[in-house]
Motif scaffolding. Structure first.
Motif, mmCIF file in Angstrom:
data_model
loop_
_atom_site.group_PDB
_atom_site.id
_atom_site.type_symbol
_atom_site.label_atom_id
_atom_site.label_comp_id
_atom_site.label_asym_id
_atom_site.label_seq_id
_atom_site.Cartn_x
_atom_site.Cartn_y
_atom_site.Cartn_z
ATOM 1 N N GLN A 98 3.146 3.126 -3.178
ATOM 2 C CA GLN A 98 2.689 4.170 -4.096
ATOM 3 C C GLN A 98 2.617 5.536 -3.424
ATOM 4 O OE1 GLN A 98 -1.701 3.647 -5.000
ATOM 5 N NE2 GLN A 98 -1.136 1.644 -4.234
ATOM 6 N N LEU A 99 3.093 5.610 -2.229
ATOM 7 C CA LEU A 99 2.983 6.843 -1.455
ATOM 8 C C LEU A 99 4.258 7.657 -1.503
ATOM 9 C CD1 LEU A 99 1.376 6.209 1.961
ATOM 10 C CD2 LEU A 99 0.466 7.326 -0.044
ATOM 11 N N PRO A 131 -17.289 11.386 -3.113
ATOM 12 C CA PRO A 131 -16.372 10.252 -3.236
ATOM 13 C C PRO A 131 -16.727 9.367 -4.409
ATOM 14 C CG PRO A 131 -17.879 9.925 -1.379
ATOM 15 C CD PRO A 131 -18.156 11.297 -1.923
ATOM 16 N N VAL A 147 0.832 -1.201 0.000
ATOM 17 C CA VAL A 147 0.000 0.000 0.000
ATOM 18 C C VAL A 147 0.863 1.246 0.000
ATOM 19 C CG1 VAL A 147 -0.244 0.106 2.536
ATOM 20 C CG2 VAL A 147 -1.932 1.195 1.100
ATOM 21 N N LEU A 148 1.999 1.181 0.669
ATOM 22 C CA LEU A 148 2.793 2.389 0.829
ATOM 23 C C LEU A 148 3.819 2.559 -0.276
ATOM 24 C CD1 LEU A 148 2.943 2.084 4.647
ATOM 25 C CD2 LEU A 148 1.875 3.918 3.367
ATOM 26 N N TRP A 180 -1.510 11.857 0.947
ATOM 27 C CA TRP A 180 -1.819 10.440 0.769
ATOM 28 C C TRP A 180 -1.663 9.940 -0.649
ATOM 29 C CZ3 TRP A 180 -1.664 7.375 4.624
ATOM 30 C CH2 TRP A 180 -2.088 7.771 5.902
ATOM 31 N N TRP A 181 -1.574 10.831 -1.617
ATOM 32 C CA TRP A 181 -1.744 10.370 -2.996
ATOM 33 C C TRP A 181 -0.478 10.555 -3.799
ATOM 34 C CZ3 TRP A 181 -5.541 7.625 -2.103
ATOM 35 C CH2 TRP A 181 -6.521 8.042 -1.198
ATOM 36 N N GLU A 227 -8.376 4.180 -7.513
ATOM 37 C CA GLU A 227 -9.668 3.598 -7.155
ATOM 38 C C GLU A 227 -10.082 3.978 -5.739
ATOM 39 O OE1 GLU A 227 -9.379 -0.561 -7.998
ATOM 40 O OE2 GLU A 227 -8.844 -0.163 -10.081
ATOM 41 N N ASN A 228 -9.254 4.703 -5.040
ATOM 42 C CA ASN A 228 -9.653 5.176 -3.717
ATOM 43 C C ASN A 228 -10.726 6.243 -3.874
ATOM 44 O OD1 ASN A 228 -6.817 4.029 -3.397
ATOM 45 N ND2 ASN A 228 -7.505 4.242 -1.293
ATOM 46 N N GLN A 229 -11.528 6.398 -2.849
ATOM 47 C CA GLN A 229 -12.689 7.276 -2.967
ATOM 48 C C GLN A 229 -12.874 8.092 -1.689
ATOM 49 O OE1 GLN A 229 -15.884 4.402 -3.690
ATOM 50 N NE2 GLN A 229 -15.835 3.844 -1.532
ATOM 51 N N PRO A 230 -11.885 8.907 -1.339
ATOM 52 C CA PRO A 230 -12.072 9.771 -0.171
ATOM 53 C C PRO A 230 -13.106 10.848 -0.465
ATOM 54 C CG PRO A 230 -10.112 10.425 -1.345
ATOM 55 C CD PRO A 230 -10.608 9.160 -2.009
ATOM 56 N N SER A 231 -13.667 11.401 0.582
ATOM 57 C CA SER A 231 -14.602 12.514 0.433
ATOM 58 C C SER A 231 -13.934 13.845 0.758
ATOM 59 C CB SER A 231 -15.808 12.301 1.351
ATOM 60 O OG SER A 231 -15.389 12.127 2.693
ATOM 61 N N GLU A 232 -12.693 13.803 1.152
ATOM 62 C CA GLU A 232 -11.975 15.050 1.447
ATOM 63 C C GLU A 232 -10.496 14.842 1.212
ATOM 64 O OE1 GLU A 232 -12.631 15.376 5.847
ATOM 65 O OE2 GLU A 232 -10.472 15.057 5.911
ATOM 66 N N ALA A 233 -9.793 15.946 1.076
ATOM 67 C CA ALA A 233 -8.348 15.898 0.922
ATOM 68 C C ALA A 233 -7.768 17.176 1.522
ATOM 69 C CB ALA A 233 -7.959 15.793 -0.547
#
Lengths: 530, 530
Positions: free
Chosen positions: B439-440, B518, B436-437, B456-457, B473-479
């Motif tokens: 790509q960070l 999201p 997971v990390l 995070w991205w 494909e992540n779907q946060p509602s805030e950044a």
């Protein structure tokens, strides 16, 4: 004068002796208490613990029926040489004993009943007050999960600013609660505790919740240490850590549904050394005469799951399709206990879709592993399942229930990856830069007896009887059957997202070509008919 | 008597001398021919080649305007000491010269014009007959692709049973055409050729198609060897291989839009040794005075892209998000030249969705790399783009065009990954089990000057000017905005699938929180305003 009470004794139920003893000084430090439980030549030694208000307890988990005797030893005369006998009756309904490793890579309850490891995560659901905690229990009772990952200690993190009603140690000075982006421990947040004094009510509440989990068939994968801390519980001294471990195991080792997860993200706790983790594992296992499962969960770097007292590989990784490789590497069951969470919060690990969560479950299962769920949907009250429990609202839960039904209708031994000699061997040797093939178990030409259902897709099952192939997000319009020669199988198309099972053909053999509508998240199930 | 013709000379256009010479014996083996082209102190030496029917040719690619002279050397008296001068005029419209590495990890044409590497794959589109080949050219002219991966030799594979109209060598015995699941070479399929005799018409046709690609702005990433063979072209002797390489480079090195891809899946050719590949690279580079790009493409195991004559890492891998790591590892541009194909055929690598293809493009780009497309939709005539060209029908093409427009509207230097000191360093050291990390690019606390747009991205851009973050494909509602302190940026929400760009805020600074619906496949673009 001795006051003693005991609970009724039945197979796989916690049997408890309560004794009264000294309540002056600091009993947690001053009083030693152990007991030997005997049946014929067998002797099982358990540690007692101080439960407050002059009460001392000893807990035992009988693994056979019939007469057992016990005798205590203590440096407190009132608690020394207490003895008695009791009769262990047959197991009550749904009492199966602790979960243990079976068939090297799978699990069964101690009584032989199959256990399907389908976890979820609600780290501190047991520290949210009765209303929310009972809602969580109701959610779990209706959900497919057979395990919950939960912490002994409270949690400090974004969305976790609420203080628990109780603390595990005696509070000296209250500090700050606001999350400031770090888990720097007590120095920064201003909390102090007397680590020589446990708060029994904290642990009694934990035990109540663990017992309630047992009633609904859920194992408590209990996280012993974790870094998300503002109170200082992650930064105690080695002597304080060890005393905590002895107290925790004395209280909980006789609970049938406890697993020991030594840490969540052990590698985010730089204050603990490799020697510390090794000692924690040994203290826990030494003081658990009932042999509960034991693991260490990582953030970046896997713990060395080859440790002889680690029972299964508890893994955090955002993909599950290497489970088959890890099974071989460690020779133990693989549990992907964190693979990101379904939800919408800002953090990378907390906003995958329901589709992605379900895909990771299937990836794990067709590679012979098990996967753990969690939910992190943003909401105004910060009541997020992953930390606090509450309601399950994600799309994956129903699909995970569907998968569980398929697993439990499959071979009783569990699903083992159908191995190849090609890409699999290369992956094991670490010589594979192109990850596309890491998920493949390509059948070597002409080799029989282990051939997967289809050449291209990860497949698990039991050779010559049952093959379950998962196509993931790939969307072929055809597949060539690759079962062993001269065997016939029924073929079923499974839509893992829409939860349908469609017969494709009553009898197929090697080389037959199946056609179907191309779409993502399909699986193919082949069951032997002759 | 010498007959000589030349083409008109202009900057970055292939200049060709045609001479007549011996046509008896075997001119391919018997006649040597080279020429020196001179301008002032400069001397550029090129190899000539026999083009059949007594015609010999020498090709030169001028990189400066003005007067150049030439003089030939040959063991054939008619061809020896031929000399002359010619005037190189300015470049014609859209003539920019060969693509070369620029800014270490990116590309530019030789004249400095930016080149955006957006490839597609149609391995033997040039061997399908005029009707289909012209349809392919029309498809390419309307598509976003600036490169096509294509083979010199014909292809033997499932869906590729049609014989080409011509062969590169003189045919002796025709064999079988039917795909039987293997590429075992000529022995099994019964073909024999005279490898001492090239068929000039085969190469003339290839050259016509490469020139037509140049006219529509497409580079030909020419695959020199590949394993998918029934004719024996993959199993020639070292002497035959080397003669083929000298002939090919003599013919094509002066074409502006040729790249040398020494192999497709070099590691599926066990008949070639590591020493063979090294020699092929050196022969090709030695005989290419115009310095075309050169790479080796893998199946399982990357070629060692540190080879000094390899210009860029041509990679097959089913994910692109490690491009940033490979850039650093090799110090060269990274081109994910195979990441599976959008389509519906049975093979694992040939049935990803359009969404997945687009995701891989974005993953590559925000990690500072480039990605290549392909399509493999099943159809009754086996006219599959990936091998034969034809029509593009997938969903990804339009989204790739959208991405190309964003890239070309971005910094002229290209997009470089915004680096961290945390997970990135761990990934580089190989110490990261939890992908997971990988790509960070996590910003270290307090460190400035390189901070990504969001913590995070994966983010690429140019520091202090431009940050493009991809949420996949992540779907946060805030950044949370994490641009460098005291700088202001416009914020735009990009829906990479629905191809929309929506202004989120005219001016944001570090710490501002952006909210949005999201859903998967979003990107966030931050452009400096003050």
């Amino acid at each position: 004068m001795l006051q003693m009470t005991t609970t009724a004794a039945s197979l796989w139920a916690t049997y408890e002796l309560s004794l009264t003893g000294p309540s002056t000084g600091n009993p947690f430090l001053d009083v030693t208490l152990t007991a030997s439980f005997r049946q014929g030549e067998r002797e099982v030694r358990v540690n007692g613990f101080y439960d407050g208000a002059g009460v001392y307890k000893l807990r035992f988990l009988p693994d056979t029926t019939g007469a057992w005797s016990y005798e205590t030893r203590s440096n407190a005369p009132d608690l020394d040489h207490v003895n008695g006998t009791f009769e262990v009756g047959p197991a009550l309904p749904n009492h199966h004993g602790p979960v243990r490793v079976a068939n090297r890579h799978h699990f069964r309850y101690a009584d032989g009943t199959r256990y399907t490891n389908i976890g979820t995560t609600a780290y501190v659901w047991n520290l949210q007050g009765d209303a929310l905690e009972e809602e969580t229990l109701a959610s779990l009772a209706a959900a497919p999960f057979t395990k919950i990952r939960m912490c002994v200690f409270p949690k400090h993190y974004r969305y976790n600013e609420n203080e628990p009603e109780r603390y595990p140690f005696k509070l000296v000075t209250a500090g700050k609660s606001k999350w400031d982006g770090s888990f720097a421990g007590a120095d920064k947040y201003g909390w102090t505790f007397d680590f020589t004094q446990f708060e029994p009510t904290y642990f009694q509440h934990l035990e109540q919740r663990i017992n309630q989990l047992a009633e609904i068939g859920v194992e408590a994968d209990l996280i012993v240490f974790h870094p998300y801390d503002r109170w200082g519980f992650s930064r105690m001294s080695p002597a304080e850590d060890d005393r905590y471990l002895r107290y925790l195991t004395a209280r909980l080792a006789a609970f049938p549904n406890v697993w020991w997860s030594m840490a969540n993200e052990y590698d985010l706790m730089p204050q603990k050394t490799p020697q510390d983790w090794d000692r924690f594992i040994n203290i826990t296992a030494d003081n658990d005469p009932f042999g509960h499962l034991l693991s260490v969960h990582n953030c970046f770097k896997f713990y060395d799951h080859n440790h002889p007292r680690i029972t299964h590989a508890s893994i955090q990784r955002s993909s599950a399709n290497l489970s088959a490789v890890w099974r071989e590497k460690y020779g133990k069951p693989v549990s992907i206990d964190e693979c990101c969470y379904e939800g919408t919060i800002a953090e990378l690990w907390g906003n995958i879709s329901g589709q992605k969560m379900v895909r990771r479950f299937w990836d794990g299962v067709v590679n012979g592993g098990y996967v753990t769920h969690g939910e992190t949907f943003n909401n105004d009250t910060n009541t997020i399942w992953w930390a606090k429990g509450g309601k399950l609202i994600g799309d994956s839960v129903a699909r995970i229930a569907f998968l569980r039904r398929i697993m439990e209708a499959g071979p009783d031994e569990g699903l083992d990856p159908i191995k190849s000699t090609g890409a699999y061997r290369i992956a094991m040797q670490g010589g594979l830069d192109n990850v596309v093939l890491q998920q493949l178990f390509v059948p070597p030409a002409g080799e029989e007896g282990w051939a997967p259902a289809m050449a291209w897709w990860p497949t698990a099952g039991q050779p010559h009887r049952y093959y379950l192939s998962y196509l993931g997000e790939n969307q072929p319009s055809e597949a060539t059957v690759a079962v062993p020669p001269d065997e016939h199988y029924s073929a079923t198309l499974i839509d893992t997202w829409n939860m349908t099972e469609t017969p494709l053909a009553p009898s197929v053999k090697r080389g037959d070509v199946l056609h179907f509508e191309p779409k993502p998240y399909l699986a193919l199930l082949f069951k032997r008919i002759d």
